[in-house]
Scaffold this motif. Sequence first.
Motif, PDB file in Angstrom:
ATOM      1  N   LYS A 169       0.826  -1.200   0.000  1.00  0.00           N
ATOM      2  CA  LYS A 169       0.000   0.000   0.000  1.00  0.00           C
ATOM      3  C   LYS A 169       0.864   1.256   0.000  1.00  0.00           C
ATOM      4  CE  LYS A 169      -3.419   2.883   0.575  1.00  0.00           C
ATOM      5  NZ  LYS A 169      -4.148   3.367  -0.621  1.00  0.00           N
ATOM      6  N   PHE A 170       1.960   1.252   0.745  1.00  0.00           N
ATOM      7  CA  PHE A 170       2.826   2.435   0.785  1.00  0.00           C
ATOM      8  C   PHE A 170       3.547   2.654  -0.543  1.00  0.00           C
ATOM      9  CE2 PHE A 170       2.685   1.660   5.503  1.00  0.00           C
ATOM     10  CZ  PHE A 170       1.943   2.788   5.786  1.00  0.00           C
ATOM     11  N   VAL A 171       3.766   1.593  -1.300  1.00  0.00           N
ATOM     12  CA  VAL A 171       4.311   1.743  -2.660  1.00  0.00           C
ATOM     13  C   VAL A 171       3.260   2.410  -3.557  1.00  0.00           C
ATOM     14  CG1 VAL A 171       5.112   0.523  -4.716  1.00  0.00           C
ATOM     15  CG2 VAL A 171       5.912  -0.194  -2.461  1.00  0.00           C
ATOM     16  N   ILE A 172       2.006   1.970  -3.419  1.00  0.00           N
ATOM     17  CA  ILE A 172       0.910   2.606  -4.170  1.00  0.00           C
ATOM     18  C   ILE A 172       0.815   4.083  -3.806  1.00  0.00           C
ATOM     19  CG2 ILE A 172      -1.604   2.671  -4.457  1.00  0.00           C
ATOM     20  CD1 ILE A 172      -1.620  -0.371  -4.074  1.00  0.00           C
ATOM     21  N   ASN A 173       0.970   4.376  -2.504  1.00  0.00           N
ATOM     22  CA  ASN A 173       0.899   5.777  -2.061  1.00  0.00           C
ATOM     23  C   ASN A 173       1.984   6.634  -2.693  1.00  0.00           C
ATOM     24  OD1 ASN A 173      -1.271   5.153  -0.472  1.00  0.00           O
ATOM     25  ND2 ASN A 173      -0.142   5.100   1.448  1.00  0.00           N
ATOM     26  N   GLN A 174       3.126   6.039  -2.997  1.00  0.00           N
ATOM     27  CA  GLN A 174       4.190   6.786  -3.655  1.00  0.00           C
ATOM     28  C   GLN A 174       3.743   7.249  -5.037  1.00  0.00           C
ATOM     29  OE1 GLN A 174       8.017   4.651  -3.529  1.00  0.00           O
ATOM     30  NE2 GLN A 174       7.298   3.621  -1.662  1.00  0.00           N
TER      31      GLN A 174
ATOM     32  N   VAL B 216       9.855   9.230   3.136  1.00  0.00           N
ATOM     33  CA  VAL B 216       9.217   8.593   4.286  1.00  0.00           C
ATOM     34  C   VAL B 216       8.432   7.359   3.847  1.00  0.00           C
ATOM     35  CG1 VAL B 216       7.435   8.884   6.051  1.00  0.00           C
ATOM     36  CG2 VAL B 216       9.129  10.678   5.681  1.00  0.00           C
ATOM     37  N   LEU B 217       7.700   7.481   2.746  1.00  0.00           N
ATOM     38  CA  LEU B 217       6.925   6.339   2.242  1.00  0.00           C
ATOM     39  C   LEU B 217       7.832   5.186   1.852  1.00  0.00           C
ATOM     40  CD1 LEU B 217       4.251   8.186   0.066  1.00  0.00           C
ATOM     41  CD2 LEU B 217       3.804   6.829   2.108  1.00  0.00           C
ATOM     42  N   LYS B 218       8.974   5.486   1.267  1.00  0.00           N
ATOM     43  CA  LYS B 218       9.923   4.428   0.900  1.00  0.00           C
ATOM     44  C   LYS B 218      10.457   3.729   2.153  1.00  0.00           C
ATOM     45  CE  LYS B 218      11.552   6.324  -3.514  1.00  0.00           C
ATOM     46  NZ  LYS B 218      12.691   6.914  -4.255  1.00  0.00           N
ATOM     47  N   ILE B 219      10.837   4.524   3.152  1.00  0.00           N
ATOM     48  CA  ILE B 219      11.386   3.939   4.381  1.00  0.00           C
ATOM     49  C   ILE B 219      10.345   3.086   5.090  1.00  0.00           C
ATOM     50  CG2 ILE B 219      12.257   4.500   6.691  1.00  0.00           C
ATOM     51  CD1 ILE B 219      13.529   7.017   5.408  1.00  0.00           C
ATOM     52  N   ILE B 220       9.141   3.613   5.238  1.00  0.00           N
ATOM     53  CA  ILE B 220       8.107   2.877   5.976  1.00  0.00           C
ATOM     54  C   ILE B 220       7.683   1.613   5.230  1.00  0.00           C
ATOM     55  CG2 ILE B 220       5.993   3.981   5.079  1.00  0.00           C
ATOM     56  CD1 ILE B 220       5.064   4.189   7.998  1.00  0.00           C
ATOM     57  N   SER B 221       7.780   1.652   3.896  1.00  0.00           N
ATOM     58  CA  SER B 221       7.482   0.452   3.113  1.00  0.00           C
ATOM     59  C   SER B 221       8.481  -0.658   3.427  1.00  0.00           C
ATOM     60  CB  SER B 221       7.512   0.791   1.620  1.00  0.00           C
ATOM     61  OG  SER B 221       7.274  -0.355   0.851  1.00  0.00           O
ATOM     62  N   TRP B 222       9.758  -0.302   3.477  1.00  0.00           N
ATOM     63  CA  TRP B 222      10.789  -1.291   3.820  1.00  0.00           C
ATOM     64  C   TRP B 222      10.687  -1.723   5.282  1.00  0.00           C
ATOM     65  CZ3 TRP B 222      13.124  -4.070   0.412  1.00  0.00           C
ATOM     66  CH2 TRP B 222      13.343  -3.571  -0.871  1.00  0.00           C
ATOM     67  N   LEU B 223      10.319  -0.819   6.166  1.00  0.00           N
ATOM     68  CA  LEU B 223      10.132  -1.183   7.566  1.00  0.00           C
ATOM     69  C   LEU B 223       9.015  -2.218   7.728  1.00  0.00           C
ATOM     70  CD1 LEU B 223      10.486   2.233   9.464  1.00  0.00           C
ATOM     71  CD2 LEU B 223      12.013   0.257   9.615  1.00  0.00           C
ATOM     72  N   CYS B 224       7.948  -2.047   6.955  1.00  0.00           N
ATOM     73  CA  CYS B 224       6.824  -3.005   7.006  1.00  0.00           C
ATOM     74  C   CYS B 224       7.276  -4.395   6.567  1.00  0.00           C
ATOM     75  CB  CYS B 224       5.674  -2.518   6.140  1.00  0.00           C
ATOM     76  SG  CYS B 224       4.726  -1.173   6.867  1.00  0.00           S
TER      77      CYS B 224
END
Length: 895
Positions: A212-217, A242-250
């Motif tokens: 989902k965070f990739v889609i948000n990008q 931030v979206l890239k980092i949180i995507s990898w954190l997930c």
Amino acid sequence: MRIFLIIFLLIAFVIPLFFNFIDLSVDFLWFSHLGYTQIFKTTLLAKIITGITAGGIFFIISAINIFLAGRRKPLEIPRTSGNIIELPEIDRYSEQSSRFAYIAAIFLAYILSTWGASNWELALKYLNSLPFNIKDPLFSKDISFYIFKLPLIKVFYELLLVSLLFSIIISATLYFLRRNIIILEKGVKISEFAKKHFLILAGVLLFLFSYKFVINQYELLFSERGVIFGAGYTDINASLPVLKIISWLCIALGMLLISNVFYPSYKAALSGIIIIVVFYFAGIKGYPEFIQRFQVAPNELVKEKKYIDYAIKFTNTAYGLNNIEERPFPASENLTKEDIEKNNLTIKNIRLWNEEPLLSTFAQLQEIRTYYDFVGVDNDRYMIDGEYRQVALSPRELSYKNLPSRIWINEHLTYTHGYGICVSPVNQKSEEGLPELFIKDIPPKSLKGPEVKRPEIYYGEIANDYCFVNTESKEFDYPSGDKNIYTHYQGNGGVQVDSFLKKVLFALKFKEIKILLASDIKPESRIMFYRKINERVKHLTPFLKFDSDPYIVISDDGKLFWIIDAYTFTANYPYSDPTKGYGNYIRNSVKVVIDAYEGSVDYYIVDDRDPIIKVYDKIFPGVFKKFEKMPKSLKKHIRYPRDLFLIQALKYSAYHMKDSQVFYNKEDLWKIPSSGTNQGLGIMKPYYMIMKLSSGNEYKEEFILMIPFTPSRKNNMIAWMAARCDMPNYGKLIVYNFPKQKLVYGPQQIDSRIDQNPEISKQLTLWNQGGSSVIRGSLLVIPIEKSILYVQPLYLSATQSGGLPELKRVIVAFENEIVMEETLNLAIEKIFGKIKKIGKEKIEKTTESKEENANEILNKIRKFFNKALEQMRKGDWAGYGQSMKEIQNLLIKNQ
């Protein structure tokens, strides 16, 4: 319990499925009759596949989890009194819990299958996508990814999310019912298997959040945070990282949770969850807002310049404004009578009849019977007596609501169609001030121009219900004096009712038992439905958007056809400013032609450069025809659609500013001017006219659509835009720019000057008394040679219901002169005759003389008017009538 279950299943599933089957069966007959089985089959198959896929994915994911959670044995814990919070009712249902869970999953799978089926178009566009050959400036992906692929990717994410959330909830419920989750006084105890199950589900859910965070990008390209639509400085420099980092954190946390199945480390997992939650709220919500407020806002133009350039470029491309031709227009003051004579055809085609008064006049003079109705007036052009003339057309349609007797036979078997059409030139009137008619009456008489040989209108703009033709009942054709003429339908319109099964289908479809019982309906009979043309094309091709103004055309062989402009559109074009109801990309890619007698529908592609229509053409091969295949007699009547032109004009009023600094400061912002009418002050509507777009003998008049512009905070005119309608230049847009150092009156200024003109104002005041009212027509801006002429018609109508509007005067303005005369020619002669024939001194002398004469007349009128008021106060009504008659005589004498 079983009876209630059976009733529930009937209401929820069986009855809706039965009526869906009826609708599908009738639609199949209708699509097949029109020759569009391809659309029906492709759409139905896509709905079935996407529905089964969505429901199947949901059920499979749910069923796996139900199976895992429903087979565990209860935890073996000594039941010491007071140690367990007992829920004794649970034991009654624990053995049946899995069965209820499967039923719930099936029910939700059914609901999700209908939701999935509604996304059939997204699936087909994904599988048949074609490139735009334009890349976005942020991720360097072709625009087609955002239009054809990203929407389905988002739908797939939503499906997986719903499936996982349901699986977590249903699994927790089953574990609780089967005592794998036990609530103790000291806390909650969970079986080891349940823990591992939830860890895996939580890990997969985090993978899904990463997705989902990739889609948000990608969705940053549609951000509305900054000064423009699309990703701005904050989106790219704060939100994106931030979206890239949180995507990898997930992803990392998801893997950590799953690893806990084998190597338990719950504290690490809990710490990871806290980090993501904190990072989400601080990084997604707080950090970008901080950057926007304290770094971007104080230096907004510097920070956003690059992104403003992107918005200007992509908005112009998305709305087809990137190829507009710009030309200078000097707005000179030296227009002469010779110039007028050179543009005689333009003068002959200046529209003096507005739609509303003309429609009212047609209704009173040409409806003939109460059950006929004129619902709209269309502007088009025809060759009449060897001249290119603009005319107004209005079809005479049948209205069921106005039938004298609204019984079923009358509505569905007897009164089946409208009849004929009215055609009048846009600039002519009779001695009484009524429109001249080139085609009129029933049967239609053609005094000039095309002849109507097939006047019956079975398909039109009025929402009439279904009807049957070729029945044993007499089919009314048209009235003739005190008699009625009847007819027998000779076309192929409608679905043939050649079997009892079809009669049953149509009786169920339209919920009318009379269809089944009517002996008048025979095997040769045909049923016509979806007869409102907008409804007809929307049912055939729901993936297109249609113009609000269909128009009727008379072909060379005397048949009547409707033409509707169809649009392809999307809301997923990066950096393009959106328009409410249309998204942020629009093309008039298709012209739809409907036979008013047969009901046949043909789609012609007029913009084969549009990737969206290319994709639809790939999905539905054979449905869309090449423009070259459109009959020549119809091709010469296509016109640029007003809805699209207005949208483009509104966008161009801002996005013609190509310099980012000028755009940001709104230094050269335009607007479409307002113009006063009887309905109040409103935005000017684009209007069709015949004129030369360039001066010189080598250019000829053509049919165009135009609109003027004024600066955003001023009323003077700054430019005007034209869309060319004639082949081979159809669709080309031209903008004529006025000199910025020169004052050119705008429509609102001309309206004000008309109001301030003493002679005109007094005349209007007098006309607005004694039971009559003045209707002010649209003010038209008429470019001629290198100058601007303004024309406004005036109509006089009785104030009581049923007033018949009459064209009484025409106001013409040029530079500082404003005149009002009985005809357009007289008004033009009054201005331009003086310029050519007499010198300056004589002009002044003549003007002075005329002013003295006018003052003398006004004094007489004022005298009689004051006398009439005095007589009215005294109750001397005979004297009052005589005084008013004297005023009337003076007005008529000095017209």
